[in-house]
Each structure stands twice: as C-alpha cells, then as structure tokens.
Scaffold this active site. Structure first.
Site, PDB file in Angstrom:
ATOM      1  N   TRP A 317       2.280   1.551  11.547  1.00 29.40           N
ATOM      2  CA  TRP A 317       1.009   2.266  11.406  1.00 29.40           C
ATOM      3  C   TRP A 317       0.176   2.170  12.687  1.00 29.40           C
ATOM      4  O   TRP A 317      -1.024   2.402  12.677  1.00 29.40           O
ATOM      5  CB  TRP A 317       0.213   1.699  10.233  1.00 29.40           C
ATOM      6  CG  TRP A 317       0.797   2.039   8.904  1.00 29.40           C
ATOM      7  CD1 TRP A 317       0.446   3.080   8.087  1.00 29.40           C
ATOM      8  CD2 TRP A 317       1.850   1.351   8.212  1.00 29.40           C
ATOM      9  NE1 TRP A 317       1.206   3.075   6.940  1.00 29.40           N
ATOM     10  CE2 TRP A 317       2.084   2.023   6.991  1.00 29.40           C
ATOM     11  CE3 TRP A 317       2.631   0.237   8.497  1.00 29.40           C
ATOM     12  CZ2 TRP A 317       3.038   1.621   6.066  1.00 29.40           C
ATOM     13  CZ3 TRP A 317       3.597  -0.164   7.584  1.00 29.40           C
ATOM     14  CH2 TRP A 317       3.787   0.524   6.384  1.00 29.40           C
ATOM     15  N   CYS A 353       4.143   5.517   4.144  1.00 31.06           N
ATOM     16  CA  CYS A 353       4.310   5.506   2.683  1.00 31.06           C
ATOM     17  C   CYS A 353       5.132   6.675   2.153  1.00 31.06           C
ATOM     18  O   CYS A 353       5.962   6.497   1.258  1.00 31.06           O
ATOM     19  CB  CYS A 353       2.954   5.430   1.991  1.00 31.06           C
ATOM     20  SG  CYS A 353       1.920   6.893   2.163  1.00 31.06           S
ATOM     21  N   HIS A 412      -1.978   7.654  -0.910  1.00 28.87           N
ATOM     22  CA  HIS A 412      -0.848   6.728  -0.860  1.00 28.87           C
ATOM     23  C   HIS A 412       0.250   7.272  -1.763  1.00 28.87           C
ATOM     24  O   HIS A 412      -0.022   7.780  -2.850  1.00 28.87           O
ATOM     25  CB  HIS A 412      -1.257   5.322  -1.309  1.00 28.87           C
ATOM     26  CG  HIS A 412      -0.149   4.325  -1.255  1.00 28.87           C
ATOM     27  ND1 HIS A 412       0.694   4.210  -0.170  1.00 28.87           N
ATOM     28  CD2 HIS A 412       0.287   3.412  -2.155  1.00 28.87           C
ATOM     29  CE1 HIS A 412       1.579   3.258  -0.399  1.00 28.87           C
ATOM     30  NE2 HIS A 412       1.352   2.768  -1.600  1.00 28.87           N
ATOM     31  N   ASP A 435       6.705   0.817  -5.943  1.00 24.24           N
ATOM     32  CA  ASP A 435       6.170   1.068  -4.605  1.00 24.24           C
ATOM     33  C   ASP A 435       6.984   0.287  -3.584  1.00 24.24           C
ATOM     34  O   ASP A 435       7.035  -0.946  -3.623  1.00 24.24           O
ATOM     35  CB  ASP A 435       4.695   0.649  -4.545  1.00 24.24           C
ATOM     36  CG  ASP A 435       3.985   1.206  -3.316  1.00 24.24           C
ATOM     37  OD1 ASP A 435       4.675   1.683  -2.401  1.00 24.24           O
ATOM     38  OD2 ASP A 435       2.744   1.158  -3.284  1.00 24.24           O
ATOM     39  N   TYR A 598      -4.489   6.691   7.684  1.00 25.90           N
ATOM     40  CA  TYR A 598      -4.506   7.156   6.294  1.00 25.90           C
ATOM     41  C   TYR A 598      -4.531   5.999   5.319  1.00 25.90           C
ATOM     42  O   TYR A 598      -4.843   6.149   4.135  1.00 25.90           O
ATOM     43  CB  TYR A 598      -3.301   8.064   6.020  1.00 25.90           C
ATOM     44  CG  TYR A 598      -2.019   7.334   5.712  1.00 25.90           C
ATOM     45  CD1 TYR A 598      -1.621   7.103   4.405  1.00 25.90           C
ATOM     46  CD2 TYR A 598      -1.205   6.847   6.728  1.00 25.90           C
ATOM     47  CE1 TYR A 598      -0.459   6.434   4.111  1.00 25.90           C
ATOM     48  CE2 TYR A 598      -0.036   6.184   6.447  1.00 25.90           C
ATOM     49  CZ  TYR A 598       0.346   5.973   5.144  1.00 25.90           C
ATOM     50  OH  TYR A 598       1.500   5.308   4.865  1.00 25.90           O
TER      51      TYR A 598
END
Length: 790
Positions: A317, A353, A412, A435, A598
């Site tokens: 990220w 993600c 997400h 997840d 994000y």
C-alpha cells in the site's frame, strides 16, 4: 477353505491375500534300471499331467514307490491363470459422462475431476475375463505425502454387489469379455485433493496377486450439487453464478461514487486447479483436514496473503511497486496463481484488497465452494477490539494522529462463501464472510473468517471465527473523543450511521450490482440494529460506551453533485449545516482535506479552511496533482462546536476523483480458431504527459493476448491501439483490459465477445496453417490463406 470365495464386504480381508504363488520344479530323475516300457509310460504320464493337472494329484513325498511323480505348475500355465490389469480408462474426456455429471466439463484438463458424494465410472482392461467366483479385485486411492487409512488419506475400496451411500465402494456395472466398467462411490466427507489410483487383483485358487499403479491422477472436489455436502447450495442459477461463472464484477470507490471493474477469475483455465491444490500443499494443514470446508476456507484465507506463511500475494500500500506489478494493473487471477505455482511458492508482487478477494474467489470456486467477492463502502478497521471506530481530538479540536489508529476505508473488498456450520448453533449456516487481506491476526496468523453473516447481523460476536472484526467493519459506531486538561478523554460525539454502506456484489445472472447490506445488518437506526450494536459492544474493550447518550440538534453533511469530481479537474463539494431545533444556532467549522489511501490511512493534508457559512467548497487541481496515490481518494474532516449548546460537530467524508474508462470495440465476428482483433481507445484526462503507459489484456479462451506497450501519452491526448487474438472456446467470453501507469490508476474496460463454432473446413485449414507455420513455410501459409478467403 482353499478355493472358497472371500466375503466381498470383509474389510479385514481386503488387500490381505494369503496363499503361495505357484513355482517351478523338476520331476525326480528316472532309474536307469527301469524297462523301456515303464520309461515311455512315465513320460506319457508326465506329459499328460502337465497338460491336464486336474486329473492327477501329487503323491506324498513319503511314498516308497520308485516311479513316483512330483508335479509343479509350469510357468506358461501359471501366467494364463493370473488376473492382471492391462490398462485403465478414467473416462475423463469432456465427452464422457463423468465430467458432465460432476459439472467439471469446463476445466481445461484431461485429468479425471470429480465431486465427492457422487458415483463416477472407470473402465479396466483385464488380461482375461473377470470371474467373481475365482477372482478378487479392489481399488486403492491415496492422497498426500504420507497416506494413512486412519487419516482417510489412504482409501481401500472393496468390490460389492450393491453400492451404499456414505462409503467408498465399487460395483461392476458392465462387463464385455476382458473389459470391465466399474461404478465407484465416494462419501460426502471425502478429503478433497489429488489422488493416486492403484488396482489390485487376485486369483483365489492360487492366491497370486497383481497390482497396477495408474499414471494419471484423480482430482476430488467439494460438491455443492449434493444435498449432504456442507457446501450444498440450492438453485441452478446460484450454482451457475457462484461456482461455474469464471468472470465477475468487483466494486470500488465510495458509496456515492461506486465504480465497477470486471475480474477474470479463470478457475477452469489450464493449470489453475493444480495451482490451487499447490496453495493448500504449501500450508501447514495436513491433507486429512481437507474434508471440512470450514478448515479449507480458513487455510485459503491465510495462504492468499504472505506475511507469515509465504502465501500467494504480497500486499503493498506504499505506492512504490518497484520489482512487481501495481495492484491496479491486475485484471484477473490466472497469471497470479500460475506465477506462484511456477516459481515454487514465491509470493507474487503486489496485491491490495480487491486482488486478494479476486484470487480467493478463484481458489474457492475452483475447489467447489460457492463464493463471491463483496465490497463494503465506509469499511471500518477496528484495531483495539472495542467494536467502535474511535477518533481522538486534543483540547483545540485538532486530530491526534498518533492515537487515531482506527480507520475507515472508503471501500474494502472481501468474500462471502456458502456452507453449513455444524460447529455453530443452528441457523448460522449460509453465507460466511472470509477476508484474505492481511489486516489483523487470528490465532497468530493473518486471516479472517469464516464468520457467519447471521451472527454478524445479530451482534453475536462471541461466535467463531473473527466475528467481532467483521462486525466492526460493517456496523461499528464512530465515536469522537476530546482530550481533557487532565489528560483523560470524554466522549463528545457519535455517528451511528458512519460505517458499512452499500455492501455490494454482482447479481446472479447479470452484471448488475446488488446491495446486500441487509444480510450484514438490520436497517440503520432500527431497534433491532441498535440492540445488535449494543449487544456486540458489551463483548468489546469499551463496554460502557453507550451509558450516556448525547443529544444532537445540529447536523453537518457534505454533498456531491452527480457522479462527483473527475480526475484532472477541480474538485467541488457542498458543505451544509442543518439546524433541527426551533432556536437559532451559530457555529464555526474547521475543514481539512487530506490525500488518503483507500485503506483510510492519510498521506498529506492538501487544504485547510475555517468556515462560518454554507458554501461551495473547491479544491483546485493544482493543489492535489502531485499528492495523489492509488484510487485517487481524498478525505475531508470537518469539526466545530455550536455556540449556544456547546454541541460538537464532527464529520469525515471520503471521495475519489473519477478516472476514464478504456473503451474496447471488437472488430468483426468471432470464430473459434480464427484470428480477430479489438480496438482499444483511451483519453488522457490530465494536463500532463503520462509516462510508460502499458495496456494489459486478458480473457479466458482468447489466445495470444499480450501486454501492449503504448509509451508516453501527451496531455489530453487520445490513444487507439489494436490487439489481435485467437478465440479457442465457443460461447460468451469477456475481453478485459487495464491501464498500467504510475500517474493514473484504476483505468480499465471490458467487452463481451460472442465466439461461434468455426466451419469444419476452416478448422482443418487453421490446423494445417499452424503446423506449416511451425516449419517456417510462408508460401504454403499464403496459399492456405487464399483458400480460406476463397
């Protein structure tokens, strides 16, 4: 008794054949003093005894007769009695019934791929006809590095007269001379994975056995079509969508600016099933644990990320993607899984993600578990298990950044998978949240789920797995705290509708977006929803947060016109303060806008203001052009106090700058084996030059696709490129393209292509042309092209 048939259901006897194999010997030499007649008679007897041993019995070795005869089987006769397997046909072609009945005919593989709890058929070519009175046969299937019967990874399959449910058994359903067709049944609890097949035969009269190890593997998957499987899903349309659909839609952006991109899951593509099983093999969970979909999903959730187990994807990220691929450049899972498999388990760089979710959907659908990608807008990340999202201010109402570890991602993406949950109270089966993005550890490993959506909805956060974390993502309240002069904090404001909006997934049977927020929580503000929130928070680290509710009569909100600001232009928003009381109110607002990843992590502040009226708020392009990161997201934070009541006003609003699409226009009609092309157009929205632009294209069943190096694109310039490719599979396909560029991300496009079957003559000519091309025969190729044109 010798020759007596063993019970076909005697499991203790299966594979344990007692008896002595026939061996060779010689007759005792005759005495030279015997007469010629006796010698001739003895020779005749020996010959006849060898020709027909059943008419003679071997005499006792204690007999005193000088002309006693000792007989042993000859080698040639013994081999004629032996029952052996010459070859095995797994009936694994697409035209065979196995793949059609097991819904595995879309896998691009010539291996036998079956689903548990359902019979499949194989054919054996034997050395002679099978006789159930004198012959015995059984199968063995083994999976994993150390197969064990006790672990259900070494399976012994007996031959029976009638198949029974819930057990490994085989039955002869057809026999034609030496050829035998078997119907094999597997239990609904069978371990999924790759199996080796061995066939053992025995001739009972001699006890001689033979084994045949087949060189092709058998792949066992979960079976969502079988009512007794934990992953059973009712409804053919749902199964077609959540198991068999190899493309889908993933949503991103903000709740007011929802974007969609097509993702190529490609679970049936060549080599993907092997890659998915390789992912499981790389985990620390033994094959014996792969019969339970809860365990398998939990393993996959851990193995798709790489921080602690060298899983498939390395997250990044930072905005610096040197040495790998920018997460926004991926448009499918196929190349990611192939690369991970090809490089022996080295994590692929890089993912965020939506990439983690897309790969998870591919793996679970490939293994037979109904799965979908899900996007939650305004998704909270609770770091202290308080089940609230906490924002801290100092005495002057300035954010205390080092305390604000909780964050709200503007979106997400994770997954829902479908299964029963016998490990939970009744009624909590169905969709489960999973997840794979590494955020927090679960039992020491970066993973999350499966968490029952029914448990999340009702606030039963004490149920496994990781239900508190998912609950906070979708239904936590946002609590604002102010530091007092003595260093303590007081709750000054709360937002009860700040988190968990427009939870989205692709609709069944179409590319439309469907809102599934109601599956995760009750309607906002309803009594059921408030009860769920307060129930959940009693199990959190701040159980008393709801002891003193705060009255509010002034509201502040941020509005956006239309689809919102576009990349390359000024961003315009409207800030509105509403007075819901009957008395006049005065307030002063402090605004701050920061560039945001994000994930909700702030990068740099680009503008600050003090406001005392409702106004049109503008952020010029020149103030953000050099600050943006992936997803082009920004966050506005508003804070203030009502003079008359001392009510604190606080609001955080995220928005993104919209990017253009890649327009894809197929040229001409599409036929299997016939080259076609598509025109891709794009307009640079920025008042600056884009450097080193690459367009990446992919599509299942579309051969010869490759990255297109565009190079530099001038400001506001139009670009048109043409991509040539060859369809290899008939039916409706999707051509997906994405733009890879440091200055501009999240640019992509998709086109539907209806591929038709080719004329038989063209297929022959195309094959000939391919062969000649491999021998560098351009003149012959030209001749064939003329024939095709003719």
């Amino acid at each position: 008794m010798p020759g007596e048939r063993l019970s076909i259901r005697d499991n203790a006897a299966v594979g344990r054949f007692h008896g002595v194999s026939a061996s060779n010997g010689q007759a005792v030499p005759e005495r030279h003093t015997e007469s010629k007649t006796k010698k001739e008679e003895s020779g005749c007897r020996c010959w006849f005894q060898k020709a027909c041993p059943c008419c003679f019995r071997r005499q006792s070795s204690s007999a005193s007769s000088s002309n006693s005869i000792f007989f042993f089987f000859s080698p040639s006769f013994s081999s004629e009695l032996t029952l052996a397997v010459r070859s095995v046909d797994l009936l694994s072609r697409k035209s065979d019934r196995n793949k059609a009945e097991h819904h595995t005919d879309q896998y691009n593989s010539d291996q036998l791929i079956i689903r548990r709890g359902q019979t499949f058929q194989i054919e054996l070519d034997l050395s002679r006809p099978f006789n159930p009175n004198t012959d015995k046969l059984h199968l063995e299937m083994k999976t994993g590095p150390l197969p064990q019967v006790s672990k259900r990874t070494h399976i012994i399959i007996p031959l029976v007269d009638e198949l029974q449910d819930e057990s490994w058994e085989a039955k002869i359903v057809e026999q034609n001379v030496n050829r035998v067709r078997l119907s094999v049944n597997s239990p609904i609890t069978a371990v999924i994975g790759k199996y080796k097949l061995t066939i053992t035969t025995q001739y009972l009269k001699t006890g001689e056995t033979t084994t045949h190890d087949h060189d092709k593997d058998i792949y066992m998957l979960f079976n969502p079509w079988c009512e007794d499987d934990m992953v059973y899903m009712e409804g053919e349309k749902e199964l077609k969508e959540y198991v068999l659909n190899d493309t889908g839609r993933i949503y991103y952006g903000t709740e007011k600016q929802i974007g969609a991109r097509t993702w190529n899951f490609g679970q049936f593509d060549e080599g993907i099933l092997e890659a998915c099983l390789f992912v499981l093999d790389n985990s620390e969970v033994p094959p014996s644990g792969r019969g339970d979909p809860v365990n398998v999903v939990r393993v996959v959730s851990a193995m798709i990320n790489s921080p602690d187990d060298l899983g498939v994807l390395e997250g990044n990220w930072s905005g610096n993607y040197a040495g790998g691929m920018s997460p926004t450049a991926w448009s499918g899972s196929v190349e990611i899984l192939r690369q991970y498999h090809r490089e022996g388990g080295k994590p692929v760089k890089y993912g965020q993600c939506w990439v983690f979710s897309g790969v998870t959907t591919t793996v679970l659908r490939c293994l037979g578990i109904p799965t979908r990608s899900v996007t939650n807008f305004q998704s909270a990340h609770d770091t202290d298990v308080s089940l609230t999202t906490d924002v801290y201010f100092d005495e002057n109402m300035e954010p205390i950044h080092h305390l604000n570890s909780d964050s709200v991602w503007n979106f997400h993406v994770w997954n829902d998978c479908w299964m029963a949950r016998p490990d939970l109270p009744a009624g909590l089966g169905g969709w489960q949240a999973v997840d794979s993005t590494p955020q927090e550890t679960s039992h020491g490993t970066f993973r999350c789920g499966p968490a029952s959506l029914a448990a999340i909805r009702t606030g039963q956060v004490y149920l496994k797995f990781d239900t508190p974390f998912v609950f906070a993502e979708v239904n936590s309240d946002k609590i604002y705290w102010q530091r007092n002069l003595d260093g303590t904090f007081s709750q000054i404001h709360s937002e009860k509708k700040a988190v968990g909006h427009c939870i989205s997934t692709k609709a069944v049977g179409s590319d439309e977006r469907v809102d599934i927020t109601n599956l995760y929580k009750y309607p906002e503000g309803s009594e059921e929803e408030r009860i769920a929130v307060e129930t959940a928070c009693r199990y959190g680290s701040k159980p008393d947060v709801y002891s003193s509710p705060i009255a509010e009569d002034v509201r502040v909100e941020v509005r956006m016109e239309g689809e919102g600001p576009r990349m390359g232009g000024d961003a315009q928003l409207k800030i509105v303060v509403k007075n819901n009381s009957s008395q006049p109110r005065r307030t002063t607002l402090h605004s701050q806008v920061a560039v945001m990843y994000y994930t909700g992590v702030l990068k740099d502040t680009v503008k600050k203001d003090t406001l005392n009226k409702i106004l049109e708020w503008v952020l010029p392009y020149t103030q953000y052009q050099n600050q943006l990161v992936d997803q082009a997201a920004l966050m506005m934070t508003l804070s203030g106090r009502v003079s008359e009541t001392q009510q604190v006003l606080a609001n955080q609003t995220s928005f993104r700058l919209r990017t253009p699409d890649l327009n894809i226009e197929p040229i001409g009609e599409a036929y299997v084996g016939k080259e076609m092309s598509a025109k891709i157009t794009f307009t640079n929205p920025l008042p600056c030059t884009l450097r080193n632009v690459v367009i990446r294209v992919e599509g299942l069943g579309l051969r010869d696709l490759h990255p297109i190096k565009v190079g530099d694109v001038s400001k506001h310039a139009n670009v048109t490129v043409t991509e040539h490719f060859v369809p290899t599979i008939a039916g409706k396909r999707k051509l997906v393209a994405s733009l890879d560029c440091r200055q501009l991300t999240q640019v992509h496009g998709v086109a539907d292509i209806d591929v038709q079957e080719s004329h038989a003559l063209y297929c022959i000519l195309f094959t000939m042309m391919t062969i000649m091309d491999s021998f560098n025969v351009p003149s012959s190729k030209l001749l064939i092209l003329i024939m095709i044109s003719y």
